[in-house]
Write an enzyme that holds these catalytic residues in place. Sequence first.
Site, short mmCIF file in Angstrom:
data_model
loop_
_atom_site.label_atom_id
_atom_site.label_comp_id
_atom_site.label_asym_id
_atom_site.label_seq_id
_atom_site.Cartn_x
_atom_site.Cartn_y
_atom_site.Cartn_z
N LEU A 81 -1.42 12.29 47.63
CA LEU A 81 -1.55 13.07 46.40
C LEU A 81 -1.35 12.20 45.16
CD1 LEU A 81 -1.95 15.77 44.99
CD2 LEU A 81 0.52 16.11 45.12
N GLU A 82 -0.38 11.32 45.20
CA GLU A 82 -0.04 10.54 44.01
C GLU A 82 -1.16 9.59 43.61
OE1 GLU A 82 2.62 10.61 41.95
OE2 GLU A 82 3.39 12.38 42.98
N SER A 83 -1.75 8.88 44.56
CA SER A 83 -2.70 7.83 44.20
C SER A 83 -3.91 7.73 45.11
CB SER A 83 -2.00 6.47 44.22
OG SER A 83 -1.68 6.12 45.56
N TYR A 143 10.00 17.13 46.49
CA TYR A 143 8.80 16.63 45.84
C TYR A 143 8.71 17.15 44.41
CZ TYR A 143 4.25 15.36 44.33
OH TYR A 143 3.24 14.82 43.58
#
Length: 262
Positions: A81-83, A143
């Site tokens: 999700l982040e990158s 999270y």
Amino acid sequence: MKISVVNDKGATVYSETVERKEVDPQFLQKLQDEATKLYDKYSKLSVGGSGEQTMSLEDMLNEAAATYNIDINFLKAVAKLESDFDPNCVSSAGAVGIMQMLPSTAAGLGVEDVYDPYQNIMAGAKYLRQMLDTFNGDYELAYAGYNAGPNAVKRAGGIPNNGETPKAVALVMKYFNQGVDVPDRTYTINTGSSREISSESAAARAEAARELSEKLKEFPNHTSYSFFVEELQKKSNTTTDTAYENLLSQANLVIKDMLGNS
């Protein structure tokens, strides 16, 4: 002028004193340009060598998850999700790398290079562990703390209703439950730093070594050989790239052969 030849272990295996001959300055400049070009070429290639180990991106995530006792699927979900596993990703807020670490947060976790995939993943996992400890092992709140900050979660008494965080938490949990595929990338790891190995690097190294050998055979005198190696040595003193050290060793062997036949 003394020419010394060393093997790949750094031991001198041959030396000879030769008369330095005058060489056209333009030729020397061309030689220097060739040395720089070869250095630049080799500096982009990584190989496993002394003190290095080879790890896939999957290996890095598994090590980080085991080190900080995090469910590997949760760590993968966050990285996805982040990158989307992009080590060069930079957000509008300045978060960097696979785990989208803010440089200030990463520095506080002992990271020297926030763009380095291995350091970034280990730091991200360590921070996630802190969030899990803060929120009693609750993955959603952990999270949320990773995304919005732990204080925001505490103030909200749960997932902050800020528009972004609820959507991010929902998507992370979807990835967590369904699983995600990790890109097939391999790196060398040396004292906590990592460099990606391209699938073509071994063939590229062999081709560059062949080109070097052929180029050395074109040089007309000992001064040319020694100048070339001096340039290589100057460059190799500023890098720990094993591939480049191997190149220097091969250059020395060619020089030894040329001197023996002169």
